[in-house]
Design a protein around this motif. Structure first.
Motif, PDB file in Angstrom:
ATOM      1  N   GLN A   1       0.825  -1.209   0.000  1.00  0.00           N
ATOM      2  CA  GLN A   1       0.000   0.000   0.000  1.00  0.00           C
ATOM      3  C   GLN A   1       0.858   1.257   0.000  1.00  0.00           C
ATOM      4  O   GLN A   1       0.556   2.237  -0.657  1.00  0.00           O
ATOM      5  N   ARG A   2       1.935   1.239   0.742  1.00  0.00           N
ATOM      6  CA  ARG A   2       2.783   2.429   0.827  1.00  0.00           C
ATOM      7  C   ARG A   2       3.674   2.619  -0.392  1.00  0.00           C
ATOM      8  O   ARG A   2       4.094   3.725  -0.694  1.00  0.00           O
ATOM      9  N   LEU A   3       3.998   1.514  -1.080  1.00  0.00           N
ATOM     10  CA  LEU A   3       4.933   1.620  -2.205  1.00  0.00           C
ATOM     11  C   LEU A   3       4.263   1.455  -3.564  1.00  0.00           C
ATOM     12  O   LEU A   3       4.932   1.208  -4.560  1.00  0.00           O
ATOM     13  N   HIS A   4       2.949   1.563  -3.591  1.00  0.00           N
ATOM     14  CA  HIS A   4       2.226   1.361  -4.850  1.00  0.00           C
ATOM     15  C   HIS A   4       2.562   0.013  -5.434  1.00  0.00           C
ATOM     16  O   HIS A   4       2.946  -0.097  -6.602  1.00  0.00           O
ATOM     17  N   GLY A   5       2.412  -0.984  -4.617  1.00  0.00           N
ATOM     18  CA  GLY A   5       2.740  -2.324  -5.084  1.00  0.00           C
ATOM     19  C   GLY A   5       1.528  -3.183  -5.302  1.00  0.00           C
ATOM     20  O   GLY A   5       0.417  -2.833  -4.914  1.00  0.00           O
ATOM     21  N   GLU A   6       1.766  -4.319  -5.940  1.00  0.00           N
ATOM     22  CA  GLU A   6       0.743  -5.336  -6.080  1.00  0.00           C
ATOM     23  C   GLU A   6       1.379  -6.654  -5.671  1.00  0.00           C
ATOM     24  O   GLU A   6       2.568  -6.863  -5.895  1.00  0.00           O
ATOM     25  N   ILE A   7       0.568  -7.501  -5.082  1.00  0.00           N
ATOM     26  CA  ILE A   7       1.111  -8.729  -4.515  1.00  0.00           C
ATOM     27  C   ILE A   7       0.972  -9.926  -5.443  1.00  0.00           C
ATOM     28  O   ILE A   7      -0.087 -10.167  -6.020  1.00  0.00           O
ATOM     29  N   VAL A   8       2.072 -10.650  -5.587  1.00  0.00           N
ATOM     30  CA  VAL A   8       2.053 -11.916  -6.313  1.00  0.00           C
ATOM     31  C   VAL A   8       2.308 -13.002  -5.281  1.00  0.00           C
ATOM     32  O   VAL A   8       3.352 -13.026  -4.639  1.00  0.00           O
ATOM     33  N   SER A   9       1.331 -13.869  -5.096  1.00  0.00           N
ATOM     34  CA  SER A   9       1.476 -14.921  -4.098  1.00  0.00           C
ATOM     35  C   SER A   9       2.475 -15.977  -4.544  1.00  0.00           C
ATOM     36  O   SER A   9       2.508 -16.372  -5.703  1.00  0.00           O
ATOM     37  N   ALA A  10       3.320 -16.399  -3.618  1.00  0.00           N
ATOM     38  CA  ALA A  10       4.268 -17.487  -3.892  1.00  0.00           C
ATOM     39  C   ALA A  10       3.934 -18.610  -2.927  1.00  0.00           C
ATOM     40  O   ALA A  10       4.715 -18.962  -2.054  1.00  0.00           O
ATOM     41  N   ASP A  11       2.741 -19.118  -3.089  1.00  0.00           N
ATOM     42  CA  ASP A  11       2.237 -20.113  -2.161  1.00  0.00           C
ATOM     43  C   ASP A  11       1.579 -21.247  -2.944  1.00  0.00           C
ATOM     44  O   ASP A  11       0.606 -21.025  -3.667  1.00  0.00           O
ATOM     45  N   SER A  12       2.125 -22.427  -2.781  1.00  0.00           N
ATOM     46  CA  SER A  12       1.682 -23.565  -3.589  1.00  0.00           C
ATOM     47  C   SER A  12       0.249 -23.991  -3.305  1.00  0.00           C
ATOM     48  O   SER A  12      -0.332 -24.756  -4.067  1.00  0.00           O
ATOM     49  N   MET A  13      -0.325 -23.535  -2.211  1.00  0.00           N
ATOM     50  CA  MET A  13      -1.688 -23.944  -1.866  1.00  0.00           C
ATOM     51  C   MET A  13      -2.709 -22.819  -2.006  1.00  0.00           C
ATOM     52  O   MET A  13      -3.847 -23.049  -2.400  1.00  0.00           O
ATOM     53  N   GLN A  14      -2.289 -21.596  -1.704  1.00  0.00           N
ATOM     54  CA  GLN A  14      -3.221 -20.475  -1.852  1.00  0.00           C
ATOM     55  C   GLN A  14      -3.561 -20.232  -3.320  1.00  0.00           C
ATOM     56  O   GLN A  14      -4.518 -19.530  -3.639  1.00  0.00           O
ATOM     57  N   ILE A  15      -2.789 -20.829  -4.199  1.00  0.00           N
ATOM     58  CA  ILE A  15      -3.039 -20.655  -5.631  1.00  0.00           C
ATOM     59  C   ILE A  15      -4.342 -21.347  -6.054  1.00  0.00           C
ATOM     60  O   ILE A  15      -4.905 -21.054  -7.110  1.00  0.00           O
TER      61      ILE A  15
ATOM     62  N   CYS B   1       5.071 -12.553  -2.358  1.00  0.00           N
ATOM     63  CA  CYS B   1       4.882 -12.897  -0.953  1.00  0.00           C
ATOM     64  C   CYS B   1       4.419 -14.327  -0.798  1.00  0.00           C
ATOM     65  O   CYS B   1       3.426 -14.737  -1.397  1.00  0.00           O
ATOM     66  N   GLY B   2       5.138 -15.098  -0.018  1.00  0.00           N
ATOM     67  CA  GLY B   2       4.697 -16.466   0.193  1.00  0.00           C
ATOM     68  C   GLY B   2       5.727 -17.311   0.911  1.00  0.00           C
ATOM     69  O   GLY B   2       6.814 -16.845   1.238  1.00  0.00           O
ATOM     70  N   GLY B   3       5.364 -18.558   1.137  1.00  0.00           N
ATOM     71  CA  GLY B   3       6.220 -19.423   1.932  1.00  0.00           C
ATOM     72  C   GLY B   3       6.758 -20.630   1.189  1.00  0.00           C
ATOM     73  O   GLY B   3       7.403 -21.493   1.789  1.00  0.00           O
ATOM     74  N   THR B   4       6.495 -20.691  -0.113  1.00  0.00           N
ATOM     75  CA  THR B   4       6.991 -21.836  -0.872  1.00  0.00           C
ATOM     76  C   THR B   4       8.357 -21.507  -1.457  1.00  0.00           C
ATOM     77  O   THR B   4       8.466 -20.872  -2.509  1.00  0.00           O
ATOM     78  N   GLY B   5       9.385 -21.932  -0.764  1.00  0.00           N
ATOM     79  CA  GLY B   5      10.762 -21.575  -1.109  1.00  0.00           C
ATOM     80  C   GLY B   5      11.141 -21.879  -2.544  1.00  0.00           C
ATOM     81  O   GLY B   5      11.744 -21.046  -3.224  1.00  0.00           O
ATOM     82  N   LEU B   6      10.774 -23.042  -3.007  1.00  0.00           N
ATOM     83  CA  LEU B   6      11.142 -23.425  -4.374  1.00  0.00           C
ATOM     84  C   LEU B   6      10.511 -22.495  -5.394  1.00  0.00           C
ATOM     85  O   LEU B   6      11.144 -22.113  -6.386  1.00  0.00           O
ATOM     86  N   TYR B   7       9.279 -22.098  -5.165  1.00  0.00           N
ATOM     87  CA  TYR B   7       8.583 -21.210  -6.086  1.00  0.00           C
ATOM     88  C   TYR B   7       9.261 -19.836  -6.103  1.00  0.00           C
ATOM     89  O   TYR B   7       9.430 -19.214  -7.139  1.00  0.00           O
ATOM     90  N   ILE B   8       9.622 -19.368  -4.919  1.00  0.00           N
ATOM     91  CA  ILE B   8      10.285 -18.069  -4.832  1.00  0.00           C
ATOM     92  C   ILE B   8      11.607 -18.094  -5.587  1.00  0.00           C
ATOM     93  O   ILE B   8      11.910 -17.194  -6.366  1.00  0.00           O
ATOM     94  N   GLN B   9      12.363 -19.156  -5.357  1.00  0.00           N
ATOM     95  CA  GLN B   9      13.659 -19.244  -6.030  1.00  0.00           C
ATOM     96  C   GLN B   9      13.497 -19.319  -7.541  1.00  0.00           C
ATOM     97  O   GLN B   9      14.235 -18.692  -8.303  1.00  0.00           O
ATOM     98  N   ALA B  10      12.523 -20.098  -7.985  1.00  0.00           N
ATOM     99  CA  ALA B  10      12.307 -20.265  -9.416  1.00  0.00           C
ATOM    100  C   ALA B  10      12.034 -18.923 -10.091  1.00  0.00           C
ATOM    101  O   ALA B  10      12.527 -18.658 -11.185  1.00  0.00           O
ATOM    102  N   VAL B  11      11.294 -18.060  -9.396  1.00  0.00           N
ATOM    103  CA  VAL B  11      10.970 -16.752  -9.971  1.00  0.00           C
ATOM    104  C   VAL B  11      12.154 -15.804  -9.828  1.00  0.00           C
ATOM    105  O   VAL B  11      12.619 -15.209 -10.802  1.00  0.00           O
ATOM    106  N   ALA B  12      12.669 -15.667  -8.620  1.00  0.00           N
ATOM    107  CA  ALA B  12      13.738 -14.703  -8.356  1.00  0.00           C
ATOM    108  C   ALA B  12      14.971 -14.983  -9.213  1.00  0.00           C
ATOM    109  O   ALA B  12      15.613 -14.065  -9.711  1.00  0.00           O
ATOM    110  N   ASP B  13      15.315 -16.251  -9.363  1.00  0.00           N
ATOM    111  CA  ASP B  13      16.506 -16.613 -10.125  1.00  0.00           C
ATOM    112  C   ASP B  13      16.203 -16.898 -11.590  1.00  0.00           C
ATOM    113  O   ASP B  13      17.086 -17.285 -12.352  1.00  0.00           O
ATOM    114  N   ASN B  14      14.940 -16.734 -11.951  1.00  0.00           N
ATOM    115  CA  ASN B  14      14.537 -16.955 -13.335  1.00  0.00           C
ATOM    116  C   ASN B  14      14.958 -18.333 -13.837  1.00  0.00           C
ATOM    117  O   ASN B  14      15.530 -18.469 -14.916  1.00  0.00           O
ATOM    118  N   LEU B  15      14.688 -19.342 -13.039  1.00  0.00           N
ATOM    119  CA  LEU B  15      15.058 -20.705 -13.425  1.00  0.00           C
ATOM    120  C   LEU B  15      14.351 -21.083 -14.723  1.00  0.00           C
ATOM    121  O   LEU B  15      13.169 -20.788 -14.912  1.00  0.00           O
TER     122      LEU B  15
END
Length: 312
Positions: free
Chosen positions: A26-40, A99-113
């Motif tokens: 909200q403060r940074l004009h952001g939008e959230i992308v969930s990195a959660d294998s179940m909330q999807i 934002c999320g707790g699925t480590g593998l998903y976060i890494q896949a995106v951040a590192d552009n696997l």
RNA sequence: GCCUCUGUAGCUCAGUUGGUAGAGCAGUGGACUGAAAAUCCACGUGUCGGUGGUUCGACUCCGCCCGGAGGCA
């Protein structure tokens, strides 16, 4: 051409990611992308501790409740969806907050696997599992030693799933798992990543939060949700969610309710521990300990000061 | 008040004719590239309730004290 700023807010379950990500966005004009294998997945709102309707309305969310529970998900599919969502957010001049707790998903995106087009074959898998059943897992591991010793060496016989996957990859594409690992990092990440993760000084504090949250889930109707989900039929990925399978023995009359609840809490604690293990090995992570700040507002201010520095 | 049983790892308990202790669960650390909220690997030192004594040596035998449980009055 600069890199795309990407703020990541990670942390174990029940650490407070959802709220923090929303306030920061909200403060940074952001939008959230969930990195959660179940909330999807659609439904499963209570067990997966999805953001509430109010929270979803406060900041645009992506990849929350977008798949049918009976569809399988995978890192590759997730990464594809996440990259698209981030590009979309970027095009509108907003800051993507993963934002999320699925480590593998976060890494896949951040590192552009990089993942090849299609490397799976159910028939091959079935055959491999059948072989393991008949001849033992060691036979498969021996076979893997012949085609990809590097991978075979690091896999334990007990971890049949990984052995099967490595063999499946080779049999369907001719690519060795060790090669795939190298190939996956061939393309540099387009993101300038600021990675934050929540934790608590005392592990017990996190475990208390988990216990309390499970109690709240029960008050919110977890049992009813579990009944629905458990009778809904096959769910390859979604069926793994913590919150339903632990209550199944109660529905079958095999275990008292209180014991199932204790199991559920314990499984959640173990899950949180595994999440922390995953995050700890990533040296980019800047750890945030809410209990070391005088108030939540101070934590929030601190986070925002870091983000600005990173995204400039 | 007397009698019996009992006090060993965070919890439940083993511990064989005295040679300073071991299981399950909980927990901790780690791995992780197409089902990852999944899957897998590794890790058990604790004033053996306290204190005196017998003994070359005591968790193990004896005395007393302190906690528990039950029984009799």
């Amino acid at each position: 051409m600069g890199k795309i700023p990407l703020l990541v807010i990670a942390g174990p379950t029940a650490s407070g990611k959802t709220k923090l990500a929303i306030d920061v966005a909200q403060r940074l004009h952001g939008e959230i992308v969930s990195a959660d294998s179940m909330q999807i997945y659609k439904g499963m709102d209570i067990a997966t501790a999805k953001p509430t309707q109010k929270e979803l309305a406060a900041v645009p969310h992506h990849l929350v409740g977008v798949l049918e529970p009976d569809t399988p998900c995978s890192v590759a599919l997730y990464a594809q969806l996440a990259h698209a969502a981030i590009a979309d957010i970027r095009n509108r001049g907003k800051l993507p907050v993963l934002c999320g707790g699925t480590g593998l998903y976060i890494q896949a995106v951040a590192d552009n696997l990089q993942f090849a087009e299609e490397t799976r074959d159910p028939a091959v898998r079935e055959a491999l599992y059948a072989q393991a059943d008949a001849e033992g897992a060691q036979t498969l591991l021996d076979e893997l030693f012949d085609i990809d010793p590097e991978t075979a060496q690091r896999l334990h016989v007990g971890n049949l799933g990984r052995i099967v996957r490595a063999l499946e990859l080779y049999k369907t594409t001719g690519i060795r798992m060790s090669e795939q690992l190298r190939n996956s990092t061939a393309v540099p990440s387009p993101y300038d990543v600021c990675m934050l993760a929540l934790d608590y000084t005392e592990r017990a504090a996190l475990y208390d939060r988990i216990d309390r949250r499970v109690d709240i889930m029960l008050e919110d109707g977890l049992v009813r949700e579990a009944e629905l989900v458990l009778t809904a039929g096959e769910m390859p990925t979604a069926g793994q969610a913590i919150g339903y399978k632990e209550l199944a023995p109660f529905f079958r009359g095999e275990k008292p309710f209180s014991e199932c609840v204790a199991d559920l809490k314990r499984e959640t604690r173990r899950y949180a521990k595994r999440q922390l293990t995953w995050l700890r090995r990533d040296k980019r992570v800047q750890w945030l300990y809410p209990d070391r700040f005088a108030s939540y507002e101070e934590l929030l201010d601190y986070v925002i000061s870091i983000c600005f520095k990173k995204s400039q």
